[in-house]
Scaffold this active site. Structure first.
Site, PDB file in Angstrom:
ATOM      1  N   LYS A 126     -32.326  -5.681 -33.842  1.00 57.66           N
ATOM      2  CA  LYS A 126     -30.986  -6.254 -33.603  1.00 57.66           C
ATOM      3  C   LYS A 126     -30.083  -6.071 -34.817  1.00 57.66           C
ATOM      4  O   LYS A 126     -30.548  -6.105 -35.958  1.00 57.66           O
ATOM      5  CB  LYS A 126     -31.113  -7.755 -33.301  1.00 57.66           C
ATOM      6  CG  LYS A 126     -32.159  -8.084 -32.266  1.00 57.66           C
ATOM      7  CD  LYS A 126     -32.202  -9.562 -31.908  1.00 57.66           C
ATOM      8  CE  LYS A 126     -33.457  -9.873 -31.112  1.00 57.66           C
ATOM      9  NZ  LYS A 126     -34.650 -10.107 -31.943  1.00 57.66           N
TER      10      LYS A 126
ATOM     11  N   ARG B  24     -53.935 -17.870 -29.376  1.00 56.36           N
ATOM     12  CA  ARG B  24     -52.676 -18.101 -28.646  1.00 56.36           C
ATOM     13  C   ARG B  24     -52.008 -16.779 -28.265  1.00 56.36           C
ATOM     14  O   ARG B  24     -51.394 -16.676 -27.202  1.00 56.36           O
ATOM     15  CB  ARG B  24     -51.721 -18.930 -29.505  1.00 56.36           C
ATOM     16  CG  ARG B  24     -52.190 -20.357 -29.689  1.00 56.36           C
ATOM     17  CD  ARG B  24     -51.263 -21.058 -30.642  1.00 56.36           C
ATOM     18  NE  ARG B  24     -51.597 -22.459 -30.790  1.00 56.36           N
ATOM     19  CZ  ARG B  24     -50.993 -23.270 -31.661  1.00 56.36           C
ATOM     20  NH1 ARG B  24     -50.043 -22.806 -32.450  1.00 56.36           N
ATOM     21  NH2 ARG B  24     -51.341 -24.537 -31.728  1.00 56.36           N
TER      22      ARG B  24
ATOM     23  N   HIS C  95     -26.849  -9.123 -32.198  1.00 53.98           N
ATOM     24  CA  HIS C  95     -27.662 -10.339 -32.320  1.00 53.98           C
ATOM     25  C   HIS C  95     -26.927 -11.607 -31.863  1.00 53.98           C
ATOM     26  O   HIS C  95     -27.507 -12.462 -31.212  1.00 53.98           O
ATOM     27  CB  HIS C  95     -28.130 -10.477 -33.774  1.00 53.98           C
ATOM     28  CG  HIS C  95     -29.395 -11.247 -33.945  1.00 53.98           C
ATOM     29  ND1 HIS C  95     -30.311 -10.983 -34.923  1.00 53.98           N
ATOM     30  CD2 HIS C  95     -29.906 -12.287 -33.246  1.00 53.98           C
ATOM     31  CE1 HIS C  95     -31.328 -11.814 -34.826  1.00 53.98           C
ATOM     32  NE2 HIS C  95     -31.099 -12.620 -33.813  1.00 53.98           N
TER      33      HIS C  95
ATOM     34  N   LYS D  46     -43.799 -16.331 -29.530  1.00 52.88           N
ATOM     35  CA  LYS D  46     -44.153 -16.005 -30.916  1.00 52.88           C
ATOM     36  C   LYS D  46     -45.361 -16.847 -31.289  1.00 52.88           C
ATOM     37  O   LYS D  46     -45.395 -18.054 -31.028  1.00 52.88           O
ATOM     38  CB  LYS D  46     -42.947 -16.327 -31.808  1.00 52.88           C
ATOM     39  CG  LYS D  46     -43.213 -16.289 -33.281  1.00 52.88           C
ATOM     40  CD  LYS D  46     -43.349 -17.684 -33.861  1.00 52.88           C
ATOM     41  CE  LYS D  46     -44.171 -17.667 -35.132  1.00 52.88           C
ATOM     42  NZ  LYS D  46     -44.548 -19.021 -35.576  1.00 52.88           N
ATOM     43  N   SER D  47     -46.365 -16.211 -31.868  1.00 52.40           N
ATOM     44  CA  SER D  47     -47.495 -16.970 -32.416  1.00 52.40           C
ATOM     45  C   SER D  47     -48.147 -16.155 -33.517  1.00 52.40           C
ATOM     46  O   SER D  47     -48.169 -14.929 -33.459  1.00 52.40           O
ATOM     47  CB  SER D  47     -48.523 -17.282 -31.329  1.00 52.40           C
ATOM     48  OG  SER D  47     -49.629 -17.953 -31.903  1.00 52.40           O
ATOM     49  N   VAL D  48     -48.698 -16.865 -34.501  1.00 52.26           N
ATOM     50  CA  VAL D  48     -49.496 -16.185 -35.524  1.00 52.26           C
ATOM     51  C   VAL D  48     -50.982 -16.511 -35.340  1.00 52.26           C
ATOM     52  O   VAL D  48     -51.800 -16.173 -36.173  1.00 52.26           O
ATOM     53  CB  VAL D  48     -49.044 -16.577 -36.957  1.00 52.26           C
ATOM     54  CG1 VAL D  48     -47.645 -16.059 -37.233  1.00 52.26           C
ATOM     55  CG2 VAL D  48     -49.131 -18.078 -37.193  1.00 52.26           C
TER      56      VAL D  48
ATOM     57  N   ASN E 172     -51.245 -16.263 -24.406  1.00 54.35           N
ATOM     58  CA  ASN E 172     -49.885 -16.081 -23.900  1.00 54.35           C
ATOM     59  C   ASN E 172     -49.774 -14.833 -23.023  1.00 54.35           C
ATOM     60  O   ASN E 172     -49.109 -14.854 -21.984  1.00 54.35           O
ATOM     61  CB  ASN E 172     -48.896 -16.026 -25.063  1.00 54.35           C
ATOM     62  CG  ASN E 172     -48.798 -17.364 -25.802  1.00 54.35           C
ATOM     63  OD1 ASN E 172     -49.255 -18.390 -25.293  1.00 54.35           O
ATOM     64  ND2 ASN E 172     -48.220 -17.358 -26.984  1.00 54.35           N
TER      65      ASN E 172
ATOM     66  N   LEU F  51     -40.981 -21.202 -25.343  1.00 54.15           N
ATOM     67  CA  LEU F  51     -41.747 -22.456 -25.306  1.00 54.15           C
ATOM     68  C   LEU F  51     -40.946 -23.591 -25.952  1.00 54.15           C
ATOM     69  O   LEU F  51     -41.499 -24.662 -26.228  1.00 54.15           O
ATOM     70  CB  LEU F  51     -43.078 -22.281 -26.059  1.00 54.15           C
ATOM     71  CG  LEU F  51     -43.924 -21.076 -25.627  1.00 54.15           C
ATOM     72  CD1 LEU F  51     -45.119 -20.883 -26.560  1.00 54.15           C
ATOM     73  CD2 LEU F  51     -44.402 -21.246 -24.182  1.00 54.15           C
TER      74      LEU F  51
ATOM     75  N   TYR G 166     -34.624 -10.789 -39.646  1.00 57.05           N
ATOM     76  CA  TYR G 166     -35.953 -11.407 -39.804  1.00 57.05           C
ATOM     77  C   TYR G 166     -36.640 -10.924 -41.084  1.00 57.05           C
ATOM     78  O   TYR G 166     -37.590 -11.562 -41.549  1.00 57.05           O
ATOM     79  CB  TYR G 166     -36.886 -11.093 -38.615  1.00 57.05           C
ATOM     80  CG  TYR G 166     -36.423 -11.523 -37.250  1.00 57.05           C
ATOM     81  CD1 TYR G 166     -35.347 -12.383 -37.075  1.00 57.05           C
ATOM     82  CD2 TYR G 166     -37.098 -11.081 -36.113  1.00 57.05           C
ATOM     83  CE1 TYR G 166     -34.928 -12.760 -35.811  1.00 57.05           C
ATOM     84  CE2 TYR G 166     -36.695 -11.457 -34.841  1.00 57.05           C
ATOM     85  CZ  TYR G 166     -35.603 -12.289 -34.695  1.00 57.05           C
ATOM     86  OH  TYR G 166     -35.213 -12.653 -33.429  1.00 57.05           O
TER      87      TYR G 166
ATOM     88  N   ASP H   3     -40.541  -7.465 -30.543  1.00 56.57           N
ATOM     89  CA  ASP H   3     -39.131  -7.811 -30.726  1.00 56.57           C
ATOM     90  C   ASP H   3     -38.901  -8.288 -32.157  1.00 56.57           C
ATOM     91  O   ASP H   3     -39.406  -9.337 -32.547  1.00 56.57           O
ATOM     92  CB  ASP H   3     -38.743  -8.912 -29.740  1.00 56.57           C
ATOM     93  CG  ASP H   3     -37.281  -9.291 -29.850  1.00 56.57           C
ATOM     94  OD1 ASP H   3     -36.473  -8.784 -29.069  1.00 56.57           O
ATOM     95  OD2 ASP H   3     -36.945 -10.112 -30.742  1.00 56.57           O
TER      96      ASP H   3
END
Ligand code: A2P
Length: 274
Positions: free
Chosen positions: A75, A236, A108, A230-232, A240, A190, A50, A45
């Protein structure tokens, strides 16, 4: 692991867990999306605002996955709403993504003060008919905006992507989506990480031997919402996705339904103009 898919009102299917890239800088996006795709995510997504659609494109190319195995959402940014500007904005996103269609294109934000979202929706309907996007939907729409689109008599959005997490469950808006046949997709599922500290969440996590993030994500999944964690962080990203393996009891689900503080981590859709 193949992520579970759920059916949308236009006959398509969407993987229930997607990988969100909001706030991931362009230069980190390729690596994060590659990690996600290698871990088994197939739903990404992004959004033109962004600024990382090209990073998503590079990851798709690098992993070499077949296009038909991927579910890609982007979006339309607020200033691109309108009869003349919407389609060029979608074409520019497709160009940056290196794709000839996206699976889902979303408005959006409604930006009610500009009152352009209805004419914008008509352009999305045409774009779907022309194959530039498989499905069309909205993000951050309130009940009055959904009702206004439905009154146009054309397509109904397949989903409404809104802020939902334990401290902002948005029970009324989720019920409105459901009553209209619109799936609910949770952004910041989260609570941008903050809800992981809630004592009710950590108690369930230690009781069932899962992590707090998995508890919250399992709650969304069992409540039939699509989630975009979302994680970098590599561990994780995997953790997730593995939330799909966890089953919460009805009592735990109800406890998590009951943590509403009414506090948003993001903007208010009634007033946000971008
Ligand atoms: P990071 O990207 O540094 O891993 P949300 O999806 O609700 O917006 O939350 C995103 C925030 O939650 C990010 O700060 C992210 O940190 C953090 N996060 C994502 N997954 C987990 C996890 N499994 N455990 C702890 N924090 C997480």
């Amino acid at each position: 692991m193949t992520p579970h898919q759920i059916a949308l009102n236009d006959g398509t299917q969407i993987p229930q867990i997607g990988f969100g890239v909001f706030l991931i800088p362009e230069e980190e996006t390729q690596r994060a999306v590659e990690l996600a795709l290698e871990a088994g995510y197939r739903h990404i997504d992004t959004a033109s605002i962004y600024g990382n659609e090209k990073g998503v494109a590079r990851a798709i190319t690098a992993t070499g996955l077949p296009r038909e195995d991927l579910y890609i959402t982007t979006k339309l940014w607020n200033e691109d709403q309108g009869a003349a500007t919407t389609r060029p904005a979608l074409e520019a996103s497709l160009e940056r993504l290196g794709l000839d269609y996206v699976n889902l294109y979303l408005i959006h934000w409604p930006v009610p003060s500009r009152n352009l979202y209805r004419e914008t929706w008509e352009v999305l309907e045409e774009a779907a008919n022309d194959g530039l996007t498989r499905s069309i939907g909205v993000s951050n729409f309130l009940e009055e905006h959904l009702t206004a689109l439905a009154a146009m008599g054309g397509r109904i959005p397949v989903l409404n992507q809104i802020e939902v997490h334990p401290t902002l469950p948005q029970h009324d808006l989720v019920a409105t989506n459901t009553a209209m046949g619109i799936a609910t997709e949770a952004w910041s599922p989260l609570g941008r990480g903050a809800d992981l500290e809630m004592p009710e969440v950590t108690a369930i996590a230690s009781h069932i031997g899962a992590t707090p993030a998995q508890v919250i994500l399992a709650w969304h999944l069992q409540r039939d919402r699509i989630v975009l964690p979302k994680s970098v962080t590599p561990e994780r990203i995997q953790e997730n996705l593995a939330a799909a393996e966890i089953t919460l009891s009805p009592a735990d689900l109800e406890a998590l339904d009951d943590l509403d503080t009414g506090v948003r981590v993001g903007p208010d859709p009634a007033t946000f103009i971008g």
